[in-house]
Design an enzyme around this catalytic site. Structure first.
Site, short mmCIF file in Angstrom:
data_model
loop_
_atom_site.label_atom_id
_atom_site.label_comp_id
_atom_site.label_asym_id
_atom_site.label_seq_id
_atom_site.Cartn_x
_atom_site.Cartn_y
_atom_site.Cartn_z
N ALA A 65 -24.71 -103.32 21.32
CA ALA A 65 -24.47 -102.81 22.54
C ALA A 65 -24.53 -100.85 22.43
O ALA A 65 -25.25 -100.44 21.08
CB ALA A 65 -22.95 -102.95 21.72
N GLY A 110 -24.94 -107.18 19.58
CA GLY A 110 -24.25 -108.01 21.09
C GLY A 110 -25.19 -108.86 22.02
O GLY A 110 -24.90 -109.40 22.50
N GLU A 113 -25.26 -111.77 19.42
CA GLU A 113 -23.90 -112.48 20.68
C GLU A 113 -24.02 -112.90 21.99
O GLU A 113 -23.78 -114.09 21.94
CB GLU A 113 -22.58 -111.69 20.25
CG GLU A 113 -22.27 -111.65 18.16
CD GLU A 113 -21.17 -110.66 18.96
OE1 GLU A 113 -20.39 -111.09 18.54
OE2 GLU A 113 -21.40 -108.86 19.17
#
Length: 258
Positions: A65, A110, A113
């Site tokens: 992120a 992220g 993910e």
């Protein structure tokens, strides 16, 4: 159309590329909003039968992120950010059309993910995976604690999340995190090869496979009952009639998604 991603439709496959190579394709709020719109295209456009999510550039799928956005957030704002991420990634996970992650470099935080929200993952030999959030005083917030545990098991997932270690593509394959490891130049071709094979199958049946597989991991759903219901629903489709007829007549079926 988009600022931070690019989309290309080829052979009924929508290639969605996170396009911030100067930032290692880090996820910021603009990327997340545009990714959500691209996923809407997958859901809503008849000419799109499947999708591949990948990254632009030589180094990263998505290297995490955008940490600069985190510094001034309150606990409430952090939870709101996580909820938005969960909503987008769950929509990827539950898409009735197959979505593959083609991981072409670093898939961290992220980015890991995002890859795990896809139905499965193909990695280039230079890919690296990890959930290093503890190095920032954080934990995975876009579903990573749950999906990593589901995919590799509790013990391995806890070690990876507590140490923040990165793992190589071969190690990710050995753990079951990725389905295939190929040379980087063959990555998209491998994804397309698999998806073209899927395209030849009955699309309503593919959607039901996805639904039932997710039901197996949903504590609030009886997965066996879901399978019974979805199996029965197949008998109301023209695709089943076509598939059965093609089998008996020893020919290739022509499915219409009806």
């Amino acid at each position: 159309m988009y600022e931070t991603i690019s989309t290309t439709l080829t052979d009924e496959i929508l290639i969605i590329a996170i396009n911030r190579p100067d930032k290692m394709n880090a996820l910021n709020q603009t990327v997340m909003a545009e990714l959500a719109l691209a996923i809407d295209e997958v859901y809503n456009k008849k000419e799109v039968k499947s999708a591949v999510i990948t990254g632009t550039g030589e180094k990263a799928f998505v290297a995490g992120a955008d940490i600069a956005e985190f510094q001034q957030l309150s606990a409430e704002q952090g939870a709101t950010l996580a909820k938005k991420g969960h909503t987008i990634f769950q929509r990827i996970e539950e898409c009735p059309k197959p979505i593959i992650a083609a991981v072409n470099g670093f898939a961290l935080g992220g980015g890991c993910e995002l890859a795990m929200a896809c139905h499965f993952r193909i990695a280039s030999t230079n890919a690296r995976f990890g959930q290093p959030e503890v190095n920032l005083g954080l934990i995975p917030g876009y579903g990573g604690t749950q999906r990593l545990t589901q995919l590799v098991g509790k013990g391995r997932a806890m070690e990876l999340m507590m140490t923040g270690d990165m793992i190589s593509a071969p190690d990710a394959f050995a753990m079951g995190l990725v389905n295939h490891v190929v040379e980087k130049e063959a990555l998209l071709d491998k994804a397309k090869e698999i998806l073209k094979k899927v395209h030849a199958k009955a699309p309503l049946a593919i959607a039901r496979v996805i639904k039932c597989a997710h039901a197996a991991l949903d504590k609030d759903v009886d997965g066996y009952a879901t399978e019974i219901d979805e199996f029965g629903a197949c008998f109301a489709t023209k695709d089943l009639q076509e598939g059965a007829a093609a089998f008996i007549e020893k020919r290739q079926p022509k499915f219409t998604g009806q």
